[in-house]
Design an enzyme around this catalytic site. Sequence first.
Site, PDB file in Angstrom:
ATOM      1  N   LYS A 273       0.841  -1.197   0.000  1.00 21.52           N
ATOM      2  CA  LYS A 273       0.000   0.000   0.000  1.00 21.52           C
ATOM      3  C   LYS A 273       0.877   1.249   0.000  1.00 21.52           C
ATOM      4  O   LYS A 273       2.011   1.238   0.468  1.00 21.52           O
ATOM      5  CB  LYS A 273      -0.893   0.019   1.243  1.00 21.52           C
ATOM      6  CG  LYS A 273      -1.965  -1.048   1.258  1.00 21.52           C
ATOM      7  CD  LYS A 273      -2.773  -0.959   2.536  1.00 21.52           C
ATOM      8  CE  LYS A 273      -3.819  -2.070   2.603  1.00 21.52           C
ATOM      9  NZ  LYS A 273      -4.916  -1.863   1.650  1.00 21.52           N
ATOM     10  N   ARG A 348     -10.707 -11.108   1.137  1.00 22.57           N
ATOM     11  CA  ARG A 348     -11.653 -12.039   0.509  1.00 22.57           C
ATOM     12  C   ARG A 348     -11.119 -13.473   0.499  1.00 22.57           C
ATOM     13  O   ARG A 348     -11.893 -14.420   0.467  1.00 22.57           O
ATOM     14  CB  ARG A 348     -11.987 -11.581  -0.916  1.00 22.57           C
ATOM     15  CG  ARG A 348     -10.835 -11.629  -1.883  1.00 22.57           C
ATOM     16  CD  ARG A 348     -11.071 -10.794  -3.127  1.00 22.57           C
ATOM     17  NE  ARG A 348     -11.083  -9.365  -2.819  1.00 22.57           N
ATOM     18  CZ  ARG A 348     -11.275  -8.411  -3.723  1.00 22.57           C
ATOM     19  NH1 ARG A 348     -11.492  -8.735  -4.982  1.00 22.57           N
ATOM     20  NH2 ARG A 348     -11.277  -7.143  -3.377  1.00 22.57           N
TER      21      ARG A 348
END
Length: 502
Positions: A273, A348
């Site tokens: 990130k 996920r």
Amino acid sequence: MKIIQIKSLQERPKADLLVLPFCQKKQGGPFSLFKTSLFQKEIKKIIELGDFRGHLGEIFILHPTRQQEPRLALLGLGVESKACTEDLRKSCAVLTRFSHERGFKSVNVLFPEFKKLSKQESLRGLCEGFFLSSYVFTKLKNTTKKRHPQLKMIRFIGLENEFKPLLKKHASICEGVNLARDLVNENADTLNADKLSEIAFDFQKKFKKISTLVFDKKRLEKENLKLILAVNQGSSANPALIMVNYKGDPADKKATVLVGKGVTYDTGGIQLKAAKGTIVHMKCDMGGAAAVLGVLHAVAQLDLPINIIGVIPACENAISDKAYKPGDVYESYHGNTVEITNTDAEGRLILADALAYAEKNLHPKHLIDLATLTGGVIAALGNKMSGLMSNDSSLAKKLIVSGKKSGELLWKLPLFEDYKVALRSSLADLKNASTGGAYPAAAVAGLFLQEFVQSTPWAHLDIAGTAYLSEPKDYHTTKATGVGVRLVLAFLEDLIDSQGGY
């Protein structure tokens, strides 16, 4: 802080402040929401001069003579025809901050009587407003900088004894919210999977109806929960699958299963990130796990007649020479294989294993997951509502109603079949993220998760925008909100009522 009810003005003890609630007319001055005329002399001139209008959160202070309280506060609750529990929460937050700044220890409040809101609805808004806006998290500050609010007692005047159980109920719900806030606010180095497991085992000690089971790394390997292991493999911290079982209705063989994303820190993995972007907030990436634990704490404390199982896949998405790599393929618990096209789409993956395991082995009545999953849901909905995706229209409608009741709003997003093309892989059964095209990130993530749920009524709540704010606001006194706790408890409350009540 404690909230109690007092039957009448004459019975009230002394306090630092007496609060008189007012609403705002569409045209003209404010009007009172209480029946006594005891304070008319003190407030008449103020209203005639237009110094107080009754706007939402507006406060005007008077210093009366011959009253038990040295101060009267006129509190504005907004336009009466638009009155709602959320406005009550916000007004109480303003009053709480005002009281804290002045060091007040006790406040008496004349209970407002609305035409539109029932007493039960008003009580929910007032209690949550006071309890949630009194939350502090100071354990990471130096001792000299710690500042605890002085407000210890709120008394609602004019509220009958029959509402006493509701006071206890709302206190327990807010305690669950504050637990979730504590967990999200804690240091990621402290609050790892081992610590979450320890908290879950503490629940087992504290509550007779709770049993806890934790899969460590060896058990995860044995159970073939390979996606959880893949996400964690770049970290020196241990992974875990935590299951907290609350058995409140032994006659019912099924439970509502809550799955909470528990990525205790998310670097993004090899696809790191941006340092100036979201990475600084990524200890919040276990907000779903925190909400599930908050719900279970409140359910057990309230002794609700319902079965709930919390399932928390907990790990850390770190970067190292052992981190899982873009382009590699991993097998899921469900059996289908996943090509990793984005190591920052890790939530996920661990949810996929947890959902598939829960459906196969726990046989849930409903399956609801809560996850700080996508930046896409923030782009779509901001920080005022969470995204909802579901394979069951009835479950989705019930959750939306619960969102309105709790003030934790949901907006339904589509699981549009045509978007599944974004998950096609030439190497594996599916990809974990889209690699091109104009596909909505939140919906694609939901479609990915749907692949791991067969027939159980399932709902996915993407709380990425609501679990952690950019700045504290209203009754959210820290960036961590504890979102999901009040929503799920409102859903469970309606579920219990539909089954005969409690």
